[in-house]
Scaffold this active site. Structure first.
Site, mmCIF file in Angstrom:
data_model
loop_
_atom_site.group_PDB
_atom_site.id
_atom_site.type_symbol
_atom_site.label_atom_id
_atom_site.label_comp_id
_atom_site.label_asym_id
_atom_site.label_seq_id
_atom_site.Cartn_x
_atom_site.Cartn_y
_atom_site.Cartn_z
ATOM 1 N N GLU A 1 30.317 39.750 34.651
ATOM 2 C CA GLU A 1 30.179 39.734 33.184
ATOM 3 C C GLU A 1 29.593 41.051 32.666
ATOM 4 O O GLU A 1 28.715 41.070 31.798
ATOM 5 C CB GLU A 1 29.275 38.567 32.728
ATOM 6 C CG GLU A 1 29.664 37.208 33.275
ATOM 7 C CD GLU A 1 30.795 36.551 32.494
ATOM 8 O OE1 GLU A 1 31.436 37.220 31.650
ATOM 9 O OE2 GLU A 1 31.047 35.362 32.740
ATOM 10 N N CYS B 1 49.665 35.358 30.006
ATOM 11 C CA CYS B 1 49.552 34.688 28.712
ATOM 12 C C CYS B 1 49.862 33.209 28.889
ATOM 13 O O CYS B 1 50.841 32.855 29.538
ATOM 14 C CB CYS B 1 50.524 35.333 27.734
ATOM 15 S SG CYS B 1 50.692 34.409 26.182
ATOM 16 N N SER C 1 35.543 36.748 38.954
ATOM 17 C CA SER C 1 34.413 36.195 39.716
ATOM 18 C C SER C 1 34.796 35.938 41.172
ATOM 19 O O SER C 1 33.999 36.208 42.077
ATOM 20 C CB SER C 1 33.908 34.909 39.059
ATOM 21 O OG SER C 1 33.441 35.207 37.764
ATOM 22 N N GLY D 1 40.438 36.148 37.419
ATOM 23 C CA GLY D 1 39.972 36.099 38.802
ATOM 24 C C GLY D 1 38.869 37.091 39.137
ATOM 25 O O GLY D 1 38.676 37.450 40.297
ATOM 26 N N CYS E 1 48.815 37.189 25.482
ATOM 27 C CA CYS E 1 49.318 38.538 25.205
ATOM 28 C C CYS E 1 48.944 38.855 23.759
ATOM 29 O O CYS E 1 48.444 37.996 23.032
ATOM 30 C CB CYS E 1 50.832 38.599 25.414
ATOM 31 S SG CYS E 1 51.784 37.642 24.222
HETATM 32 ZN ZN LIG Z 1 52.460 35.637 25.127
#
Ligand SMILES: [Zn+2]
Length: 199
Positions: A87, A144, A16, A14, A181
């Protein structure tokens, strides 16, 4: 005193949308913002900050050898109230130093947003210098894709296969990225193969 901020997070955390929000807040108070985005890949979307929920707006493109202090100092007639960088991992170390100088000598806050590390878990040049120089670091969290724990990195996929080596920045490739993750970065659950490539 103005400060240098670095807000970092994995892909899709999130960043941007946060920039667009901050820009909107400043502008709704009648204050000027400068939006910057480093030139990396000029195929599409050049000079735009685009969020995943579909909002976007124009931004000034930063050339690889551009002196950002000179750029911002030249705006002294109507200086921005804040500089927002999307960025920011793609800035050079030198450009980050120039932004720190903007903060310290022009007293203009700079908020840089970007990835901390690349798809192989090494810091980007710009991110490393930002971590070294920023007054404030903030982590933007996302989850993740495989387990719902905090994503700390992103897995590069090419043709549906996870990539564990390659260039830091793939120009013109049809790569996609999955926030993961650390465990699932190396053990993604690839449905059509039923195996974990890290094993
Ligand atoms: Zn994971």
């Amino acid at each position: 005193m103005a400060q240098l901020f670095f807000e970092y997070g994995a892909m899709a955390s999130g960043k941007s949308i946060e920039i667009l929000k901050v820009a909107h807040n400043y502008e709704s108070q009648g204050r000027r913002v400068l939006l910057l985005t480093p030139l990396v890949d000029d195929r599409y979307g050049v000079g735009k900050i685009t969020s995943r929920i579909g909002l976007s707006r124009p931004a000034q493109v930063v050339q690889p050898d551009q002196d950002l202090y000179a750029t911002i100092a030249a705006m002294y007639v109507e200086p921005p109230a804040v500089v927002l960088v999307d960025e920011a991992q793609f800035l050079s170390a030198q450009q980050v130093e120039q932004l720190a100088y903007v903060v310290d000598s022009l007293d203009i806050p700079v908020m840089a947003f970007g990835l901390k590390q690349d798809a192989f878990n090494h810091l980007f040049e710009g991110s490393q210098r930002l971590i070294e120089l920023a007054d404030k670091l903030e982590e933007m969290k996302t989850i993740c894709s495989f387990c719902g724990k905090k994503a700390t990195t992103q897995l590069r996929m090419v043709d549906g296969r996870p990539q564990y080596e390659g260039e830091q920045v793939l120009i013109g490739g049809d790569d996609t990225y999955i926030p993961t993750c650390r465990y699932h970065w190396y053990h993604p659950v690839i449905a059509d193969r039923g195996v974990e490539p890290g094993e």
